[in-house]
Design an enzyme around this catalytic site. Sequence first.
Site, PDB file in Angstrom:
ATOM      1  N   LYS A 189       0.851  -1.194   0.000  1.00 31.52           N
ATOM      2  CA  LYS A 189       0.000   0.000   0.000  1.00 31.52           C
ATOM      3  C   LYS A 189       0.886   1.243   0.000  1.00 31.52           C
ATOM      4  O   LYS A 189       1.748   1.389   0.867  1.00 31.52           O
ATOM      5  CB  LYS A 189      -0.875   0.035   1.259  1.00 31.52           C
ATOM      6  CG  LYS A 189      -1.825   1.220   1.257  1.00 31.52           C
ATOM      7  CD  LYS A 189      -2.504   1.432   2.582  1.00 31.52           C
ATOM      8  CE  LYS A 189      -1.914   2.561   3.380  1.00 31.52           C
ATOM      9  NZ  LYS A 189      -1.901   3.873   2.721  1.00 31.52           N
ATOM     10  N   CYS A 299      13.188  10.728   7.841  1.00 29.65           N
ATOM     11  CA  CYS A 299      13.169  10.148   9.186  1.00 29.65           C
ATOM     12  C   CYS A 299      14.504  10.316   9.895  1.00 29.65           C
ATOM     13  O   CYS A 299      14.551  10.459  11.100  1.00 29.65           O
ATOM     14  CB  CYS A 299      12.786   8.684   9.099  1.00 29.65           C
ATOM     15  SG  CYS A 299      13.719   7.814   7.842  1.00 29.65           S
ATOM     16  N   GLU A 397       9.028  14.643  16.705  1.00 35.74           N
ATOM     17  CA  GLU A 397       9.436  14.702  15.303  1.00 35.74           C
ATOM     18  C   GLU A 397       8.527  15.705  14.575  1.00 35.74           C
ATOM     19  O   GLU A 397       7.313  15.515  14.521  1.00 35.74           O
ATOM     20  CB  GLU A 397       9.272  13.315  14.689  1.00 35.74           C
ATOM     21  CG  GLU A 397       9.766  13.240  13.277  1.00 35.74           C
ATOM     22  CD  GLU A 397       9.615  11.839  12.694  1.00 35.74           C
ATOM     23  OE1 GLU A 397       8.553  11.236  12.877  1.00 35.74           O
ATOM     24  OE2 GLU A 397      10.559  11.372  12.043  1.00 35.74           O
TER      25      GLU A 397
HETATM   26  P1  NAD Z   1       2.023   7.390   8.925  1.00 38.67           P
HETATM   27  O1  NAD Z   1       2.359   6.400   9.977  1.00 38.67           O
HETATM   28  O2  NAD Z   1       0.899   8.302   9.173  1.00 38.67           O
HETATM   29  O3  NAD Z   1       1.698   6.657   7.550  1.00 38.67           O
HETATM   30  C1  NAD Z   1       2.568   5.733   6.969  1.00 38.67           C
HETATM   31  C2  NAD Z   1       1.755   4.728   6.195  1.00 38.67           C
HETATM   32  O4  NAD Z   1       0.943   4.009   7.113  1.00 38.67           O
HETATM   33  C3  NAD Z   1       0.799   5.349   5.167  1.00 38.67           C
HETATM   34  O5  NAD Z   1       0.747   4.509   4.033  1.00 38.67           O
HETATM   35  C4  NAD Z   1      -0.529   5.324   5.901  1.00 38.67           C
HETATM   36  O6  NAD Z   1      -1.637   5.251   5.048  1.00 38.67           O
HETATM   37  C5  NAD Z   1      -0.408   4.043   6.693  1.00 38.67           C
HETATM   38  N1  NAD Z   1      -1.266   3.994   7.874  1.00 38.67           N
HETATM   39  C6  NAD Z   1      -1.728   5.037   8.605  1.00 38.67           C
HETATM   40  N2  NAD Z   1      -2.525   4.578   9.601  1.00 38.67           N
HETATM   41  C7  NAD Z   1      -2.545   3.235   9.497  1.00 38.67           C
HETATM   42  C8  NAD Z   1      -3.192   2.209  10.232  1.00 38.67           C
HETATM   43  N3  NAD Z   1      -3.969   2.481  11.271  1.00 38.67           N
HETATM   44  N4  NAD Z   1      -2.977   0.928   9.838  1.00 38.67           N
HETATM   45  C9  NAD Z   1      -2.182   0.630   8.807  1.00 38.67           C
HETATM   46  N5  NAD Z   1      -1.576   1.570   8.064  1.00 38.67           N
HETATM   47  C10 NAD Z   1      -1.745   2.856   8.403  1.00 38.67           C
HETATM   48  O7  NAD Z   1       3.358   8.168   8.634  1.00 38.67           O
HETATM   49  P2  NAD Z   1       3.559   9.312   7.571  1.00 38.67           P
HETATM   50  O8  NAD Z   1       3.165  10.589   8.215  1.00 38.67           O
HETATM   51  O9  NAD Z   1       2.981   8.965   6.262  1.00 38.67           O
HETATM   52  O10 NAD Z   1       5.135   9.241   7.348  1.00 38.67           O
HETATM   53  C11 NAD Z   1       6.005   9.961   8.085  1.00 38.67           C
HETATM   54  C12 NAD Z   1       6.628   9.089   9.157  1.00 38.67           C
HETATM   55  O11 NAD Z   1       7.372   8.031   8.557  1.00 38.67           O
HETATM   56  C13 NAD Z   1       7.614   9.843   9.975  1.00 38.67           C
HETATM   57  O12 NAD Z   1       7.427   9.536  11.334  1.00 38.67           O
HETATM   58  C14 NAD Z   1       8.953   9.324   9.502  1.00 38.67           C
HETATM   59  O13 NAD Z   1       9.984   9.438  10.424  1.00 38.67           O
HETATM   60  C15 NAD Z   1       8.647   7.933   9.162  1.00 38.67           C
HETATM   61  N6  NAD Z   1       9.626   7.391   8.218  1.00 38.67           N
HETATM   62  C16 NAD Z   1      10.524   6.488   8.671  1.00 38.67           C
HETATM   63  C17 NAD Z   1      11.486   5.974   7.807  1.00 38.67           C
HETATM   64  C18 NAD Z   1      12.466   4.971   8.294  1.00 38.67           C
HETATM   65  O14 NAD Z   1      13.055   4.312   7.454  1.00 38.67           O
HETATM   66  N7  NAD Z   1      12.661   4.815   9.580  1.00 38.67           N
HETATM   67  C19 NAD Z   1      11.508   6.375   6.491  1.00 38.67           C
HETATM   68  C20 NAD Z   1      10.581   7.295   6.049  1.00 38.67           C
HETATM   69  C21 NAD Z   1       9.631   7.793   6.942  1.00 38.67           C
END
Ligand code: NAD
Length: 493
Positions: A189, A299, A397
């Site tokens: 997804k 991140c 963050e």
């Molecule tokens: P998010 O957790 O809101 O969303 C990430 C993904 O999860 C999206 O596809 C979203 O639709 C999905 N999602 C949201 N709620 C969900 C649920 N209840 N069940 C299943 N899936 C769900 O995060 P974001 O705001 O899209 O991304 C930013 C975050 O990602 C930041 O915290 C960043 O640090 C982190 N990040 C981490 C890395 C890493 O490698 N550690 C890399 C990139 C981003």
Amino acid sequence: PAASKTIAVNGRDISIPTGLFINGEFVEALGHGQFSVEDPSTGKQILSISEGQPEDVDVAVKAARKALKDAAWASSDPTYRSKLLNKLADLLEENIEDIVHLECADTGKTYRQCRNSDLPDTVETLRYYAGWTDKVLGQTNFTIPETFAYTRREPIGVCGQIIPWNYPLLMFVWKIAPALATGNTVVIKSAETTPLSALKVCEYIAQAGFPPGTVNLVSGFGKTVGSAIAHHMDIDKLAFTGSTATGRFILKASALSNLKKVTLELGGKGPNIIFPDADLDEAVEWSAWGINMNFGQTCHAGTRIYIHEEIYDRFLEKFTERMRKVNVGHPFDQSTDQGPVNSKMQYNKILGYIESGKAEGAELHLGGEAIDKSGGYYILPTIFTNVSPNMKIVREEIFGPVVVISRFSTESEVIALANDTNYGLAAGVHTKDYERAVRVTGALQAGTTWVNMYSFVHWRVPFGGYKESGIGRELGDAALESYTNAKAVYFNM
Ligand code: NAD
């Protein structure tokens, strides 16, 4: 089969499939729902695409299960999988301009970053894992009396994968490449604000000749599609990249369903430490890159800078000068260093943090405001000084172009300050004293540490978090372990 649409991006016509990609073809979502995708540089809709629901995830999982067994993907010749991954890399290279244009329009990333960094890294990651397919081996063990044992590494099975919006294409490939190389199939997804590049890549996945069902893409929202993947009883492994809050939800969903294996790549609040013997100009450049790369929506961004008191004023002056020069502008303008942030939600969140910093008494040293450019989500690079460790802007963050700066006097003090966080993704140290560099990187609780550089991540080296920044590792050979089960076979001799 679902429709495709042609959209104009910066004067370039690009066709984009708008359905879900299931079992090797683009199909309408069962509920026929659609959702809107917008351009963050204008806030206007680009197009609408099919919105998946839990029942679409069911269909995708069935296709992925079938490909594993009936299409014999799991037991396929590694050379065959390698050729397909390389073919996909070729297709991305051949169509690089289309993909870069889509990615920029969808994310607000600069064309320069996308063309020179995100896309080449994506292609190289595919080629790297193409090279691993026939090298994932077990061990033999003759050390046990009257017994011979060996291990084999088997694909885990159907992998659910959920990715964020900050590097949509790179995250897509970080996820699918090691999974496919090791003979797994995938239900993935994309993030709801950035689904376009993944759709386009699925077109190339079909063209490359991957068997139907090896990769299935269900675009949609976290609460519906994401949650269905996390809870699914027939998904064997889940790889998630996103926020720590959602990561907790994923882990819980696994516990409440079938205990699927989980790897989590979560948030960070990277400390970046400048010792007095550092090359100041170099340290300024890397520290600026640490926060400017993808405009802080990374991140591992270096969002907390700790400067030794002896050089505090000089460093701050140079750093401020450097940040003042960051050119905030349209993603396709070649002179732009920083585009709009990814969405209205993110824009409001960042501005909220800036207000909280001011309210908690931090000094706004640079930026701190939005700029109005044709309705887009532009925020100036922002520096806060005079911060204290308990402020929200120091602890949480922000995921935007906002950096907090503190002063320190001793090595042990700064190690304690750097580690005073629930996160543990990345950290930087700037010094010419290599003994100190070894000592301090050894003491920092972070999965990636840099000496005299910042925000450099290479596909050949494992990446992941300590503490609440995640579980498991991606990239390098570590990812291969997380996509295989080791099976032990004992012989009575
Ligand atoms: P998010 O957790 O809101 O969303 C990430 C993904 O999860 C999206 O596809 C979203 O639709 C999905 N999602 C949201 N709620 C969900 C649920 N209840 N069940 C299943 N899936 C769900 O995060 P974001 O705001 O899209 O991304 C930013 C975050 O990602 C930041 O915290 C960043 O640090 C982190 N990040 C981490 C890395 C890493 O490698 N550690 C890399 C990139 C981003």
